[in-house]
Motif scaffolding. Sequence first.
Motif, PDB file in Angstrom:
ATOM      1  N   LEU A 111       0.790  -1.214   0.212  1.00 17.76           N
ATOM      2  CA  LEU A 111       0.152   0.245  -0.038  1.00 17.76           C
ATOM      3  C   LEU A 111       0.899   1.487   0.026  1.00 17.76           C
ATOM      4  O   LEU A 111       0.712   2.307  -0.618  1.00 17.76           O
ATOM      5  N   ILE A 112       1.955   1.475   0.446  1.00 19.93           N
ATOM      6  CA  ILE A 112       2.715   2.119   0.694  1.00 19.93           C
ATOM      7  C   ILE A 112       3.434   2.932  -0.358  1.00 19.93           C
ATOM      8  O   ILE A 112       3.498   3.772  -1.178  1.00 19.93           O
ATOM      9  N   THR A 113       4.295   1.677  -0.816  1.00 21.95           N
ATOM     10  CA  THR A 113       4.317   1.665  -2.106  1.00 21.95           C
ATOM     11  C   THR A 113       4.036   2.356  -3.790  1.00 21.95           C
ATOM     12  O   THR A 113       4.659   2.619  -4.650  1.00 21.95           O
ATOM     13  N   ALA A 114       2.976   1.784  -3.878  1.00 20.22           N
ATOM     14  CA  ALA A 114       1.795   2.076  -3.961  1.00 20.22           C
ATOM     15  C   ALA A 114       1.368   3.665  -4.345  1.00 20.22           C
ATOM     16  O   ALA A 114       0.916   4.438  -5.045  1.00 20.22           O
ATOM     17  N   ALA A 115       1.143   4.022  -2.951  1.00 19.50           N
ATOM     18  CA  ALA A 115       0.789   5.742  -2.680  1.00 19.50           C
ATOM     19  C   ALA A 115       2.065   6.433  -2.854  1.00 19.50           C
ATOM     20  O   ALA A 115       2.048   7.130  -3.677  1.00 19.50           O
ATOM     21  N   LYS A 116       3.441   6.404  -2.652  1.00 21.93           N
ATOM     22  CA  LYS A 116       4.488   7.270  -3.021  1.00 21.93           C
ATOM     23  C   LYS A 116       5.120   6.749  -4.478  1.00 21.93           C
ATOM     24  O   LYS A 116       6.032   7.698  -4.674  1.00 21.93           O
ATOM     25  N   LEU A 189      -2.120   7.816   3.923  1.00 18.40           N
ATOM     26  CA  LEU A 189      -0.933   8.065   2.400  1.00 18.40           C
ATOM     27  C   LEU A 189      -2.353   7.143   1.474  1.00 18.40           C
ATOM     28  O   LEU A 189      -2.001   7.175   0.192  1.00 18.40           O
ATOM     29  N   LEU A 190      -3.169   6.617   1.892  1.00 23.47           N
ATOM     30  CA  LEU A 190      -4.542   5.759   1.405  1.00 23.47           C
ATOM     31  C   LEU A 190      -4.850   7.013   0.245  1.00 23.47           C
ATOM     32  O   LEU A 190      -5.407   5.918  -0.926  1.00 23.47           O
ATOM     33  N   VAL A 195      -3.984   3.510  -8.216  1.00 25.96           N
ATOM     34  CA  VAL A 195      -3.959   2.145  -8.851  1.00 25.96           C
ATOM     35  C   VAL A 195      -5.418   0.688  -8.554  1.00 25.96           C
ATOM     36  O   VAL A 195      -5.555   1.101  -7.187  1.00 25.96           O
ATOM     37  N   PRO A 196      -5.565  -0.195  -8.753  1.00 24.43           N
ATOM     38  CA  PRO A 196      -7.054  -0.983  -8.601  1.00 24.43           C
ATOM     39  C   PRO A 196      -6.077  -1.834  -7.707  1.00 24.43           C
ATOM     40  O   PRO A 196      -4.752  -1.572  -7.062  1.00 24.43           O
ATOM     41  N   LEU A 197      -7.663  -1.875  -6.192  1.00 21.43           N
ATOM     42  CA  LEU A 197      -6.775  -2.234  -4.965  1.00 21.43           C
ATOM     43  C   LEU A 197      -8.035  -3.257  -5.028  1.00 21.43           C
ATOM     44  O   LEU A 197      -9.200  -3.268  -4.837  1.00 21.43           O
ATOM     45  N   LEU A 198      -6.999  -4.874  -4.229  1.00 20.70           N
ATOM     46  CA  LEU A 198      -7.905  -5.899  -4.022  1.00 20.70           C
ATOM     47  C   LEU A 198      -7.209  -6.058  -2.981  1.00 20.70           C
ATOM     48  O   LEU A 198      -6.314  -6.498  -2.592  1.00 20.70           O
ATOM     49  N   PHE A 199      -8.635  -5.651  -2.043  1.00 20.30           N
ATOM     50  CA  PHE A 199      -8.090  -6.332  -0.138  1.00 20.30           C
ATOM     51  C   PHE A 199      -8.509  -7.741  -0.043  1.00 20.30           C
ATOM     52  O   PHE A 199     -10.126  -7.227   0.191  1.00 20.30           O
ATOM     53  N   ILE A 200      -8.260  -8.607   0.547  1.00 22.88           N
ATOM     54  CA  ILE A 200      -8.059  -9.400   1.096  1.00 22.88           C
ATOM     55  C   ILE A 200      -7.632 -10.171   1.728  1.00 22.88           C
ATOM     56  O   ILE A 200      -6.759  -9.517   2.817  1.00 22.88           O
ATOM     57  N   SER A 218     -12.251   2.068   1.906  1.00 20.73           N
ATOM     58  CA  SER A 218     -12.972   3.585   1.194  1.00 20.73           C
ATOM     59  C   SER A 218     -12.207   4.902   1.081  1.00 20.73           C
ATOM     60  O   SER A 218     -12.705   5.950   1.244  1.00 20.73           O
ATOM     61  N   GLN A 219     -10.770   4.807   1.199  1.00 17.91           N
ATOM     62  CA  GLN A 219     -10.095   5.715   1.768  1.00 17.91           C
ATOM     63  C   GLN A 219      -9.446   5.731   0.020  1.00 17.91           C
ATOM     64  O   GLN A 219      -8.846   7.426  -0.270  1.00 17.91           O
ATOM     65  N   VAL A 220      -8.883   4.886  -0.882  1.00 16.79           N
ATOM     66  CA  VAL A 220      -8.107   5.168  -1.519  1.00 16.79           C
ATOM     67  C   VAL A 220      -9.115   5.655  -2.443  1.00 16.79           C
ATOM     68  O   VAL A 220     -10.070   5.459  -2.806  1.00 16.79           O
TER      69      VAL A 220
END
Length: 256
Positions: A111-116, A189-190, A195-200, A218-220
Amino acid sequence: MKGRIIEVKGKNLYTEHDNLFEDRPTIVFLHDSLGSVQLYRDFPARLSETAQCNILAYDRLGYGKSFPMLTHERPVHYMELEADLLNDLLTEMDLDKVILFGHSDGGTIALITAAKYPERVKAVICEAGHIFVEEVTLKGVCEAWEAYKTTNLAERLQKYHGDKVDTLFKAWTETWTRDDYRSWNIEHLLKHITVPLLFIQGEADEYGTLDQVEKTVSQVSGYAEKYIIPGIGHTPHKEAPELILKKAAEFIGKFF
């Protein structure tokens, strides 16, 4: 997969990389607080085949076959530093079309890498990640520490981490239970994740509640979906591999 050590800004990281599918993304696997490439077993290769994607798995510094950490003392923002090191590794390997698949700590780092680094990361599959500290997480960490002291857990982990086990176990347990870590939170950061996110997440996850999932999706800022599995704990890819392979491949197929 062929394994090799890659030097990244003076740090030696063990990697396994398969590049079998031309013009397809690379799924990068990020392990948990006690994990390694070996502990993912055949799951990366199976997802590679199912999703027709290339794969990269690596041992974070101090884990598996990578070089050891100098100390078990970590700063509160250690996972942001891990995200920076991952970006440096991807730069070194010239990979710029990646899907991050992260479990637990690895999910948070994804998540952090995708944000940065949105120019490099094209999608995220976050499995049982954390965005803030919960009491259930601390309870799980304390129970793991007790098991480490009273069972053969250390001996079992040595098979994967060698003489680094004590340092990495203390790095995990002591950091998460420190007073100054209680306020750790990456919700700010969210909004930068586009980009598309799948949270499992397993509904019976012993290290986190479904608040982690709900507050993330809800925050991305981009497309986000959740996949909650009844009766499953903290490691869905081990407890229900067929379900995770199918869902992850379907998610990837929507965008690539």
